[in-house]
Scaffold this motif. Structure first.
Motif, PDB file in Angstrom:
ATOM      1  N   PRO A   1       0.831  -1.208   0.000  1.00 15.30           N
ATOM      2  CA  PRO A   1       0.000   0.000   0.000  1.00 15.30           C
ATOM      3  C   PRO A   1       0.867   1.260   0.000  1.00 15.30           C
ATOM      4  O   PRO A   1       1.856   1.341   0.724  1.00 15.30           O
ATOM      5  CB  PRO A   1      -0.796  -0.106   1.310  1.00 15.30           C
ATOM      6  CG  PRO A   1      -0.760  -1.546   1.679  1.00 15.30           C
ATOM      7  CD  PRO A   1       0.540  -2.081   1.141  1.00 15.30           C
ATOM      8  N   GLY A   2       0.522   2.197  -0.855  1.00 11.90           N
ATOM      9  CA  GLY A   2       1.234   3.472  -0.924  1.00 11.90           C
ATOM     10  C   GLY A   2       2.466   3.465  -1.810  1.00 11.90           C
ATOM     11  O   GLY A   2       3.012   4.526  -2.100  1.00 11.90           O
ATOM     12  N   ALA A   3       2.915   2.307  -2.245  1.00 14.92           N
ATOM     13  CA  ALA A   3       4.098   2.246  -3.114  1.00 14.92           C
ATOM     14  C   ALA A   3       3.701   2.584  -4.545  1.00 14.92           C
ATOM     15  O   ALA A   3       2.634   2.190  -5.014  1.00 14.92           O
ATOM     16  CB  ALA A   3       4.731   0.861  -3.052  1.00 14.92           C
ATOM     17  N   ARG A   4       4.563   3.316  -5.227  1.00 13.21           N
ATOM     18  CA  ARG A   4       4.272   3.701  -6.617  1.00 13.21           C
ATOM     19  C   ARG A   4       4.383   2.526  -7.575  1.00 13.21           C
ATOM     20  O   ARG A   4       3.639   2.439  -8.540  1.00 13.21           O
ATOM     21  CB  ARG A   4       5.217   4.811  -7.067  1.00 13.21           C
ATOM     22  CG  ARG A   4       4.976   6.124  -6.358  1.00 13.21           C
ATOM     23  CD  ARG A   4       5.772   7.252  -6.967  1.00 13.21           C
ATOM     24  NE  ARG A   4       6.978   6.807  -7.626  1.00 13.21           N
ATOM     25  CZ  ARG A   4       8.137   7.434  -7.593  1.00 13.21           C
ATOM     26  NH1 ARG A   4       8.247   8.545  -6.923  1.00 13.21           N
ATOM     27  NH2 ARG A   4       9.193   6.959  -8.220  1.00 13.21           N
TER      28      ARG A   4
ATOM     29  N   ALA B   1       1.569  -6.960   2.595  1.00 12.29           N
ATOM     30  CA  ALA B   1       1.949  -7.269   1.215  1.00 12.29           C
ATOM     31  C   ALA B   1       0.749  -7.789   0.435  1.00 12.29           C
ATOM     32  O   ALA B   1      -0.012  -8.625   0.913  1.00 12.29           O
ATOM     33  CB  ALA B   1       3.063  -8.304   1.200  1.00 12.29           C
ATOM     34  N   ASN B   2       0.616  -7.294  -0.773  1.00  9.69           N
ATOM     35  CA  ASN B   2      -0.412  -7.773  -1.700  1.00  9.69           C
ATOM     36  C   ASN B   2       0.312  -8.688  -2.691  1.00  9.69           C
ATOM     37  O   ASN B   2       1.109  -8.220  -3.503  1.00  9.69           O
ATOM     38  CB  ASN B   2      -1.072  -6.591  -2.414  1.00  9.69           C
ATOM     39  CG  ASN B   2      -2.143  -7.031  -3.381  1.00  9.69           C
ATOM     40  OD1 ASN B   2      -2.503  -8.209  -3.434  1.00  9.69           O
ATOM     41  ND2 ASN B   2      -2.647  -6.096  -4.144  1.00  9.69           N
ATOM     42  N   VAL B   3       0.035  -9.981  -2.597  1.00 12.50           N
ATOM     43  CA  VAL B   3       0.763 -10.968  -3.400  1.00 12.50           C
ATOM     44  C   VAL B   3      -0.188 -11.621  -4.386  1.00 12.50           C
ATOM     45  O   VAL B   3      -1.258 -12.101  -4.018  1.00 12.50           O
ATOM     46  CB  VAL B   3       1.405 -12.053  -2.495  1.00 12.50           C
ATOM     47  CG1 VAL B   3       2.267 -12.989  -3.317  1.00 12.50           C
ATOM     48  CG2 VAL B   3       2.219 -11.411  -1.383  1.00 12.50           C
ATOM     49  N   ARG B   4       0.215 -11.656  -5.635  1.00  8.95           N
ATOM     50  CA  ARG B   4      -0.563 -12.287  -6.703  1.00  8.95           C
ATOM     51  C   ARG B   4       0.336 -13.265  -7.453  1.00  8.95           C
ATOM     52  O   ARG B   4       1.554 -13.157  -7.412  1.00  8.95           O
ATOM     53  CB  ARG B   4      -1.090 -11.234  -7.686  1.00  8.95           C
ATOM     54  CG  ARG B   4      -2.027 -10.230  -7.069  1.00  8.95           C
ATOM     55  CD  ARG B   4      -3.408 -10.863  -6.868  1.00  8.95           C
ATOM     56  NE  ARG B   4      -4.328  -9.935  -6.275  1.00  8.95           N
ATOM     57  CZ  ARG B   4      -4.722  -9.949  -5.014  1.00  8.95           C
ATOM     58  NH1 ARG B   4      -4.267 -10.864  -4.191  1.00  8.95           N
ATOM     59  NH2 ARG B   4      -5.572  -9.076  -4.557  1.00  8.95           N
ATOM     60  N   GLY B   5      -0.288 -14.183  -8.144  1.00  8.49           N
ATOM     61  CA  GLY B   5       0.455 -15.172  -8.907  1.00  8.49           C
ATOM     62  C   GLY B   5       0.318 -16.531  -8.248  1.00  8.49           C
ATOM     63  O   GLY B   5      -0.667 -16.810  -7.558  1.00  8.49           O
ATOM     64  N   SER B   6       1.321 -17.362  -8.459  1.00  8.22           N
ATOM     65  CA  SER B   6       1.274 -18.722  -7.934  1.00  8.22           C
ATOM     66  C   SER B   6       2.658 -19.157  -7.472  1.00  8.22           C
ATOM     67  O   SER B   6       3.656 -18.888  -8.147  1.00  8.22           O
ATOM     68  CB  SER B   6       0.775 -19.673  -9.029  1.00  8.22           C
ATOM     69  OG  SER B   6       0.826 -21.011  -8.598  1.00  8.22           O
TER      70      SER B   6
END
Length: 157
Positions: free
Chosen positions: A14-17, A59-64
């Motif tokens: 959050p907040g990171a560009r 942390a927002n983590v996506r993928g596998s």
């Protein structure tokens, strides 16, 4: 089937560009080792921490991330602990930060062995000494009684 398969891994905060990691893909087969190299800030540690399930909650983590066919992303610590230390591990760049300076190597290794149910309490010292010997440390019994600052950087790793 590969032992470890990471697909389209993306990590943002959050907040990171920009994302900390954007689109990492890698595979590792049984018997192989993997070293991740890159410049400072390129996402090496974030990638390894995501694989181990050790990223902060923000942390927002996506993928596998699949290990031995089992999806690890988003799984509980209880499930991840079935893999951590027994089947999958990482060596931190600065092991001194991962070690408690007030506890001997034996006390810390013993905690890991107990936490992951890798040795019964009565066999803890023997199992720990065997591990220290297997990784090539000289005089494992002396290392067991040593504090982190008494070991070289390579020994701490």
């Amino acid at each position: 089937m590969s032992l470890l398969a990471v697909e389209s891994l993306r990590i943002s905060y959050p907040g990171a560009r920009e994302p900390a990691v954007d689109g990492v893909d890698l595979t590792l087969n049984a018997g192989e080792s993997l070293g991740i190299a890159g410049e400072s800030g390129s996402g090496k540690s974030q990638t390894a921490l995501a694989i181990m399930g050790l990223l902060p909650r923000a942390a927002n983590v996506r993928g596998s991330v699949r290990f031995d066919g089992c999806e690890l992303l988003g799984k509980s610590d209880a499930l991840l602990n079935r893999f951590r230390a027994r089947r999958i591990a990482m060596v931190f760049q600065d092991p001194q930060q991962a070690l408690n300076p007030y506890l001997t190597i034996g006390e810390q290794l013993g905690r890991v062995l107990r936490e992951h149910r890798m040795a019964a309490a009565r066999k803890l010292i023997g199992a720990g000494l065997e591990l220290l010997e297997r990784v090539g440390l000289p005089e494992p019994d002396r290392q067991w009684r040593s504090y982190p600052h008494q070991l070289s950087g390579g020994m701490r790793q």
